[in-house]
Enzyme design. Structure first.
Site, PDB file in Angstrom:
ATOM      1  N   SER A 223     -42.574 110.870 -46.826  1.00  0.00           N
ATOM      2  CA  SER A 223     -42.393 110.500 -45.422  1.00  0.00           C
ATOM      3  C   SER A 223     -42.108 111.716 -44.552  1.00  0.00           C
ATOM      4  O   SER A 223     -41.701 112.778 -45.042  1.00  0.00           O
ATOM      5  CB  SER A 223     -41.234 109.512 -45.309  1.00  0.00           C
ATOM      6  N   GLU A 244     -47.640 116.779 -47.217  1.00  0.00           N
ATOM      7  CA  GLU A 244     -48.616 115.703 -46.958  1.00  0.00           C
ATOM      8  C   GLU A 244     -47.791 114.479 -46.575  1.00  0.00           C
ATOM      9  O   GLU A 244     -47.144 113.872 -47.430  1.00  0.00           O
ATOM     10  CB  GLU A 244     -49.444 115.409 -48.219  1.00  0.00           C
ATOM     11  N   CYS A 278     -51.362 106.184 -47.338  1.00  0.00           N
ATOM     12  CA  CYS A 278     -51.095 107.094 -46.211  1.00  0.00           C
ATOM     13  C   CYS A 278     -52.289 107.109 -45.262  1.00  0.00           C
ATOM     14  O   CYS A 278     -52.134 107.277 -44.062  1.00  0.00           O
ATOM     15  CB  CYS A 278     -50.776 108.488 -46.713  1.00  0.00           C
TER      16      CYS A 278
HETATM   17  P1  NAD Z   1     -40.046 109.575 -49.279  1.00  0.00           P
HETATM   18  O1  NAD Z   1     -40.116 110.685 -48.321  1.00  0.00           O
HETATM   19  O2  NAD Z   1     -38.967 108.591 -49.155  1.00  0.00           O
HETATM   20  O3  NAD Z   1     -39.915 110.163 -50.780  1.00  0.00           O
HETATM   21  C1  NAD Z   1     -40.877 111.044 -51.324  1.00  0.00           C
HETATM   22  C2  NAD Z   1     -40.241 111.836 -52.454  1.00  0.00           C
HETATM   23  O4  NAD Z   1     -39.235 112.692 -51.928  1.00  0.00           O
HETATM   24  C3  NAD Z   1     -39.542 110.989 -53.513  1.00  0.00           C
HETATM   25  O5  NAD Z   1     -39.833 111.520 -54.782  1.00  0.00           O
HETATM   26  C4  NAD Z   1     -38.069 111.168 -53.185  1.00  0.00           C
HETATM   27  O6  NAD Z   1     -37.212 111.002 -54.293  1.00  0.00           O
HETATM   28  C5  NAD Z   1     -38.048 112.605 -52.707  1.00  0.00           C
HETATM   29  N1  NAD Z   1     -36.925 112.979 -51.851  1.00  0.00           N
HETATM   30  C6  NAD Z   1     -36.155 112.195 -51.069  1.00  0.00           C
HETATM   31  N2  NAD Z   1     -35.243 112.944 -50.405  1.00  0.00           N
HETATM   32  C7  NAD Z   1     -35.466 114.237 -50.769  1.00  0.00           C
HETATM   33  C8  NAD Z   1     -34.878 115.483 -50.406  1.00  0.00           C
HETATM   34  N3  NAD Z   1     -33.870 115.545 -49.532  1.00  0.00           N
HETATM   35  N4  NAD Z   1     -35.357 116.605 -50.950  1.00  0.00           N
HETATM   36  C9  NAD Z   1     -36.400 116.563 -51.806  1.00  0.00           C
HETATM   37  N5  NAD Z   1     -37.001 115.420 -52.201  1.00  0.00           N
HETATM   38  C10 NAD Z   1     -36.535 114.261 -51.680  1.00  0.00           C
HETATM   39  O7  NAD Z   1     -41.481 108.871 -49.249  1.00  0.00           O
HETATM   40  P2  NAD Z   1     -41.942 107.559 -50.011  1.00  0.00           P
HETATM   41  O8  NAD Z   1     -41.290 106.391 -49.363  1.00  0.00           O
HETATM   42  O9  NAD Z   1     -41.789 107.742 -51.486  1.00  0.00           O
HETATM   43  O10 NAD Z   1     -43.518 107.570 -49.712  1.00  0.00           O
HETATM   44  C11 NAD Z   1     -44.105 106.942 -48.612  1.00  0.00           C
HETATM   45  C12 NAD Z   1     -44.521 107.972 -47.586  1.00  0.00           C
HETATM   46  O11 NAD Z   1     -45.387 108.922 -48.167  1.00  0.00           O
HETATM   47  C13 NAD Z   1     -45.312 107.376 -46.426  1.00  0.00           C
HETATM   48  O12 NAD Z   1     -44.866 107.917 -45.218  1.00  0.00           O
HETATM   49  C14 NAD Z   1     -46.737 107.816 -46.706  1.00  0.00           C
HETATM   50  O13 NAD Z   1     -47.556 107.892 -45.574  1.00  0.00           O
HETATM   51  C15 NAD Z   1     -46.503 109.148 -47.316  1.00  0.00           C
HETATM   52  N6  NAD Z   1     -47.668 109.576 -48.099  1.00  0.00           N
HETATM   53  C16 NAD Z   1     -48.441 110.592 -47.617  1.00  0.00           C
HETATM   54  C17 NAD Z   1     -49.578 110.975 -48.318  1.00  0.00           C
HETATM   55  C18 NAD Z   1     -50.467 112.086 -47.808  1.00  0.00           C
HETATM   56  O14 NAD Z   1     -51.296 112.550 -48.558  1.00  0.00           O
HETATM   57  N7  NAD Z   1     -50.337 112.517 -46.566  1.00  0.00           N
HETATM   58  C19 NAD Z   1     -49.911 110.332 -49.514  1.00  0.00           C
HETATM   59  C20 NAD Z   1     -49.098 109.306 -49.961  1.00  0.00           C
HETATM   60  C21 NAD Z   1     -47.975 108.939 -49.256  1.00  0.00           C
END
Ligand code: NAD
Length: 508
Positions: A223, A244, A278
């Site tokens: 995110s 991403e 995404c």
């Molecule tokens: P998220 O940001 O909540 O978590 C992603 C990852 O980050 C997880 O593994 C989580 O444990 C880790 N994380 C959380 N806090 C962190 C920190 N402070 N430091 C380091 N790592 C940390 O996202 P999500 O809910 O798992 O995924 C959904 C999001 O991902 C949506 O916004 C979607 O659009 C995006 N996404 C983007 C793409 C792309 O290619 N642009 C692809 C897939 C998903």
């Protein structure tokens, strides 16, 4: 569900549940700072040996893994479905299908993308005649942090080019879906990857945060909110960071579009994987003359979708929501839209099953005052808005903080391409959507708040390297013209040379 090795390395654990049933599948370790330090030490120790194997031998491991995946396709799909609640087809096409292709792609193309580049020297008198080479050296230990929506593709998928480039990799998958990554670890072990080259660090945000301070590069998918934290931590650690992030992809339907194809695509690319993509179609703008017909076709299409607990191939079209809090976001966006005047034509409710399901939903009479048109919904929703013309459509498409992907639908592909060039997004498809992700030679990355950097293509692997420039002087005089002692004669000669090379001719 097929078993996965979840070797206990830490006292704290995280439960992994099947979101289609709400049942607990297993627990995995929640790794902390000390475990990560040990992993990074192992990764650093293993990296030089992995690098010295060269492209051919590293590629051999990746090709073996490709075969392993093909032979274990049912197990791979089963693990992905069980922890994500997605349909068999969603797991087959976008997790299994993508990854089985990517293993071969990077094994084949890494040597070409990372081959030494020779730079000409004749155009500068100071270096004329010297051999100049750019080489791409692995960066060391790459940390990959991934989300839950594509447990293999958006996690392990980004590790493949990093491995092909000669790096060690530590993958921190989402705490919601870690089992697919552990399966990939098992796969690479079976295929002979040296100990310590690829490791999976299960855990939550704290584990990811710990990792950033210890590795040499971060590839993050997730995110926007977390992306900003990751970028700040990477700045503190002074390491390269690629992001991403989320999107709010617009679909522009022109009056001359093939409406059947456009409506089928709108239904599919907004609802596949329950809209947790995404690059999902998150909002749709349709030119007034074809608006009613288009809406009617989409409604027909979406009304027929079969939603439910994923089973074998072909059993349902739309599965569960993987991340339970997503239900609240979707409900909030739909009720905000309805409160502001939107009309729900299909769906509009969460289902009272044991798992987490939201009905495939189509809304009309929407506008940009509504969250559903401005914020990432990440659910099976399709808001459709009538526009006067393509000018209005492009303006509204660009009225967004996001810029991940977009699509334009028209029979006039030349005009479609011109419109595509005006949309502010890292990828724009004409008469298509999402399929660009499987073009591994076509970069995919976001503009604006949707990201920094891109995956796929030459830069999709070069980003995991550090360039080293080599300059080799072979035949040379004892003393060059610019060396000490300075003399009036030589200084004047150099001045004349610069004037001759760069100061001749007319300029406007
Ligand atoms: P998220 O940001 O909540 O978590 C992603 C990852 O980050 C997880 O593994 C989580 O444990 C880790 N994380 C959380 N806090 C962190 C920190 N402070 N430091 C380091 N790592 C940390 O996202 P999500 O809910 O798992 O995924 C959904 C999001 O991902 C949506 O916004 C979607 O659009 C995006 N996404 C983007 C793409 C792309 O290619 N642009 C692809 C897939 C998903």
């Amino acid at each position: 569900m097929a078993s996965i090795t979840t070797e206990a390395k830490s006292a704290a654990t995280i439960g992994v549940e099947n979101p289609a049933t709400g049942e607990l599948i297993t627990t995995v370790p929640l790794l902390g700072a000390e475990e990560l330090r040990q992993m990074v030490t192992r990764a650093r120790k293993a990296q030089p040996g992995w690098e010295s194997l060269g492209f051919e031998n590293r590629g051999r491991v990746l090709r073996r893994a490709q075969k392993w995946m093909a032979e274990h396709s049912e197990r791979v799909i089963d693990v992905v479905c069980s922890e994500s609640g997605k349909t068999y087809e969603d797991a087959q096409i976008a997790d299994y299908g993508y990854t089985v292709a990517a293993l071969g792609f990077w094994a084949k193309h890494a040597p070409r993308y990372l081959a030494d580049e020779h730079v000409p020297s004749w155009n500068n008198p100071i270096v004329a005649g010297k051999r100049m080479v750019i080489r791409y050296a692995p960066i060391g230990v790459v940390g990959v942090i991934g989300p839950w929506n594509y447990p293999i593709t958006n996690c392990f998928g980004d590790c493949i080019p990093a491995l092909a480039a000669g790096n060690s990799v530590i993958l921190k998958p989402s705490q919601i879906t870690p089992l697919s990554s552990l399966l990939m670890e098992e796969m690479l072990r079976d295929c002979g990857i040296p100990e310590g080259v690829f490791q999976v660090a299960t855990g939550d945000g704290s584990t990811g945060s710990e990792m950033i301070g210890q590795v040499d590069c971060i590839m993050f998918t997730g995110s926007e909110v977390t992306g900003k934290k990751v970028l700040q931590a990477a700045a503190e650690a002074m390491i390269p960071c690629y992001l991403e992030l989320g999107g709010k992809d617009p679909m522009i339907v022109c009056a001359d579009a093939d409406l059947d194809r456009a409506a089928n695509a709108a239904a599919f690319y907004s609802m596949n994987n329950s809209g947790q993509v995404c690059i999902s179609v998150e909002r749709c703008y349709v030119e007034a003359p074809v608006y009613d017909t288009f809406v009617q076709k989409v409604v027909e299409n979406v009304s027929k979708l079969r939603q439910g607990r994923p089973g074998r191939a072909g059993s349902v079209d739309v599965g569960a929501l993987t991340f339970p809090p997503q239900l609240e976001t979707i409900e909030e966006h739909v009720s905000d839209a309805v409160d502001k005047g939107a009309k729900v034509l299909v769906g509009g409710h969460r289902r009272q099953d044991s798992g987490y399901f939201y009905e495939p939903t189509v809304l009309v009479d929407v506008d940009h005052s509504m969250k559903i048109m401005r914020e990432e919904t990440f659910g099976p929703t399709l808001p459709i808005m009538k526009v006067a013309d393509t000018e209005e459509a492009v303006r509204l498409a660009n009225d967004s903080p996001f810029g991940l992907q977009a699509s334009v639908w028209t029979r006039d592909t030349e005009r479609g391409e011109q419109l595509a060039r005006r949309v502010e997004a890292g990828v724009v498809c004409v008469n298509d959507a999402q399929v660009n992700y499987s073009a591994l030679n076509l970069p995919m990355g976001g503009w604006k708040t949707s990201g920094i950097g891109a995956r796929h293509g030459a830069n999709g692997i070069r980003k995991y390297t550090k360039t080293q420039s080599l300059l080799v002087t072979r035949l040379a005089p004892k003393r060059d013209l610019h060396m000490f002692p300075y003399s009036r004669l030589r200084t004047r000669a150099l001045g004349g040379l610069f004037k001759f090379l760069y100061g001749r001719g007319k300029r406007d």
